[in-house]
Design an enzyme around this catalytic site. Structure first.
Site, PDB file in Angstrom:
ATOM      1  CG  ASP A 405       3.114   4.498   6.867  1.00 59.40           C
ATOM      2  OD1 ASP A 405       1.917   4.289   6.598  1.00 59.40           O
ATOM      3  OD2 ASP A 405       3.823   5.296   6.225  1.00 59.40           O
ATOM      4  CD  GLU A 458      -0.294   1.203   5.120  1.00 56.18           C
ATOM      5  OE1 GLU A 458      -1.158   1.768   4.428  1.00 56.18           O
ATOM      6  OE2 GLU A 458       0.812   1.718   5.351  1.00 56.18           O
TER       7      GLU A 458
END
Length: 728
Positions: A405, A458
């Site tokens: 993330d 990401e």
């Protein structure tokens, strides 16, 4: 009593301020003989017992009424195994003395932990069931180099920090203690006097299970057994494999209708997994399941990095869930958050009274957007804690991939910061060199230790080489989310079709950089929250046009180069934004067949067709796998391309992004012959207008678009069609 213990030492020990309990407690050789000392608050009588015979060897004298006992054992010269018979409140208890056991952590482990190169620190640190000298119990260890004293507190000692102070291994800053009788399932924490003399009670950073919020204790829980990586699961992650990911928040996929409570891991195994398999997805991605205190963080602010959340059951229940996914042929991706952690008192923040896991300067260590703290990747023990965690989920739970993330927030020091709010690196630049090295090292170790498992980033900037090898200057991820593609295509789709001709490049631009990374095309949870609307609700027009636009978009996405990711609810066109506190709107699929059923059937058919035809996935990252046939017809908002497999088999993909059917639309092709329509998003099966080509079309020897042969098609309104060549 000879070698009498100084009264100040006894006072400090009882007050919980003495840092070296093993120098006082336990069995010691003194000038008067073999002496045993024990700190046993509230005890009234203590005897030393010979375990083999049960015979009393000697009585300990109460030196301090607060619980300090000591006694010289007559006729004993050599150290021996012993137990203590302790009378508390009139009841005698036979216990093993924690302070008769030697150092726990092996020198090599201590050295590797200090160097930050211990591949599996969780095998040493934390709480582990053990048997020492025939005694069963639990060995505890925690890294807190600046603490003045650390004790284990828990259900086994009345949460009393005086009873079990730990041994400091000065060479590593690790405190350790073996507690006989501490059992599986009991709660515990670490109580410490920190660097500034303040009392802190901390959860175990390496706890394998933890309590559910609002409680915060760790649970004694054995290290889970390793899960074998199968060849099938490894193959499913390959660059040439079909990868279609269903992204799920376990707490809101479906809930109990009577009380809105979560489904358990085992209930999800029975309901979610068969559904994902039936829908044709290949991978199941879970929003973070690490223990976290705040539901509204969706798991992205973890406090228990090694503990699956108890919201849905036990750790073994979670392992059952993953195994069920594997049995169904699904690979499992875990969202992993090594970028930041919350500032809750019981967690990593100010762990031993210093900025141990985070940076001391808030310009480096504080994340303004999320009110969280940023890991100090330059500290070896911290990066080791995180790298070990990546291996832990893959090796011990069978996780097949980690999706990392917010990578951009890790690799840029000025991420979301104004001038003066960040500190340049040693070369004056904005890159976080320590974070970059941490990511490269993590990916390198994954490749070496668990080959076949992969990582996905990401990453929202144009940082070069995110999914390129470290020796090429890359970060070493296997895949990168293509957020640029996602933003461009959604911006295009929300336009009224009459305006799309002026923004044709939003659909074509992605191919200009398509081969710079190994991309995943994500329609993730981030795109259906915070006022962005649902994917369906972004589509223009009346209800019919909204659904037609969405179906055309999905047809385009599933054929475009790159692996696929779809957040739950989008597969049946949920109309409202995602709400983490409620179930998806499954009622939309109740009653008679409707537009939502149509989208659901389309996504299912797209998945199964995508998996069946290698041309749609085998060469996602090879220029031979894609070719434009029509790229410049912006006036009619038509785009046509070819997908190709390694041996040259082609699939033609044609999209018409206006509500006007295009009859007799001719375009040049590479391979003449008979072509069958295998997907038509305007089919009545999906609640479209059923405009199409009657199933089969034949090419003509008519030149078009610089090619000798061509097809003449009917392009349905707001639709995408796929055609596969069936022969001459």
């Amino acid at each position: 009593m000879s070698d009498r213990i100084d009264r100040d030492v006894i006072n400090a020990l009882i007050a919980g301020h003495f840092a070296d309990p093993f120098s006082v407690l336990g069995m010691h050789q003194t000038t008067a003989g073999l002496e045993v000392r024990a700190l046993l608050p509230d005890a009234t009588e203590v005897w030393v017992i010979e375990p083999k015979t049960g015979r009393k060897v000697g009585k300990l004298e109460c030196i301090d009424s607060r619980g300090f006992f000591s006694g010289v054992l007559p006729r004993r010269k050599n150290f021996f195994r012993y137990q203590l018979a302790v009378v508390w409140h009139g009841q005698q208890n036979l216990i093993d003395d924690p302070y008769r056991f030697g150092p726990l952590i092996q020198e090599m482990d201590a050295w590797l932990l200090s160097e930050g190169t211990h591949l599996r620190p969780y095998e040493t640190l934390g709480a582990h069931a053990d048997t020492m000298d025939g005694v069963t119990g639990t060995r505890f260890s925690v890294w807190a180099p600046n603490a003045q004293r650390v004790s284990v507190v828990g259900q086994f000692n009345y949460w009393d920090g005086r009873r079990h102070p730990m041994r400091l291994r000065k060479e590593s800053g690790i405190w350790e203690l073996f507690i006989p009788g501490a059992q599986h399932g009991q709660l515990y924490k670490f109580e410490m006097i920190d660097a500034h003399g303040k009392l802190r009670i901390k959860a175990d950073p390496y706890a394998f299970e933890a309590q559910m919020r609002p409680e915060t204790a760790s649970l004694i829980c054995g290290l889970p057994e390793k899960v074998v990586q199968t060849e099938e699961r490894k193959q499913a992650n390959r660059f040439d494999a079909p990868v279609s990911i269903y992204e799920v928040h376990l707490g809101s996929w479906r809930r109990h209708t009577d009380n809105n409570f979560w489904l358990s891991y085992r209930e999800l195994a029975d309901q979610l997994i068969p559904y994902v398999k039936w829908m044709g997805f290949t991978h199941l991605e879970l929003l973070p399941v690490n223990e976290h205190p705040f539901d509204g963080s969706w798991g992205y602010q973890p406090t228990g990095l090694y503990a699956p959340t108890r919201r849905f059951g036990t750790r073994d229940d979670f392992r059952y869930f993953i195994n069920a996914a594997h049995q169904a042929g699904l690979n499992v991706i875990l969202d992993w958050v090594p970028g930041h952690f919350p500032s809750d008192d019981f967690g990593l923040a100010d762990f031993d009274g210093t900025k141990l896991y985070e940076h001391s300067d808030p310009r480096e260590g504080y994340h303004q957007d999320w009110n969280t703290l940023i890991y100090n990747y330059g500290r070896r023990e911290v990066s080791n804690y995180l790298v070990g965690n990546a291996l832990y989920w893959i090796e011990r739970f069978g996780i097949d991939a980690l999706r990392v993330d917010a990578v951009a927030s890790m690799i840029y020091r000025d991420y979301s910061r104004k001038e003066g709010e960040w500190i340049p690196n040693e070369f004056g630049g904005r890159e976080n060199l320590e974070a970059i090295e941490f990511l490269r090292n993590t990916n390198r170790i994954l490749g070496e230790q668990v080959s076949g498992a992969v990582s996905m980033a990401e990453e929202s900037t144009d940082f070069a080489g995110v999914s390129r090898p470290q020796d090429m200057g890359g970060l070493g991820f296997w895949y990168k989310w293509n957020l640029g593609w996602m933003h461009d295509t959604l911006d295009y789709m929300k336009l009224d079709p009459v305006h799309r001709q002026y923004h044709h490049d939003k659909l074509t631009f992605g191919m200009l950089y398509n081969y710079t990374e190994n991309f995943v095309l994500p329609l993730s949870h981030d795109e259906v929250v915070h006022g962005k609307k649902s994917i369906l609700d972004r589509m223009p027009g009346d209800a019919w046009q909204k659904f037609a636009n969405l179906r055309a978009y999905y047809g385009w996405m599933w054929a475009f180069p790159g692996k696929k990711l779809l957040f739950m609810g989008n597969e049946f066109a949920q109309g409202r934004e995602w709400n983490h506190d409620a179930s998806l709107d499954w009622h939309l699929l109740e009653g008679g067949d409707n537009w939502h059923h149509g989208v659901q059937r389309l996504v299912r058919d797209l998945n199964h067709t995508y998996r069946h035809h290698k041309a749609l996935h085998e060469l996602d990252f090879d220029a031979y796998g894609f070719e434009w046939l029509v790229v410049d017809d912006n006036e009619r908002s038509v785009l046509i391309f070819v997908r190709r497999d390694k041996v040259g088999n082609e699939i033609i993909v044609a999209s018409n992004f206006t509500p006007v059917p295009r009859h007799d639309y001719r375009f040049g092709i590479n391979q003449p012959g008979k072509w069958r329509e295998i997907v038509n998003t305007d089919s009545m099966h999906y609640h479209g207008s059923n405009t199409g080509n009657g199933g089969v079309v034949h090419s003509d020897e008519i030149a078009s678009h610089g090619r000798q042969h061509s097809l003449s098609l009917t392009l349905p309104p707001l639709a995408t069609i796929w055609l596969v060549r069936e022969g001459e």
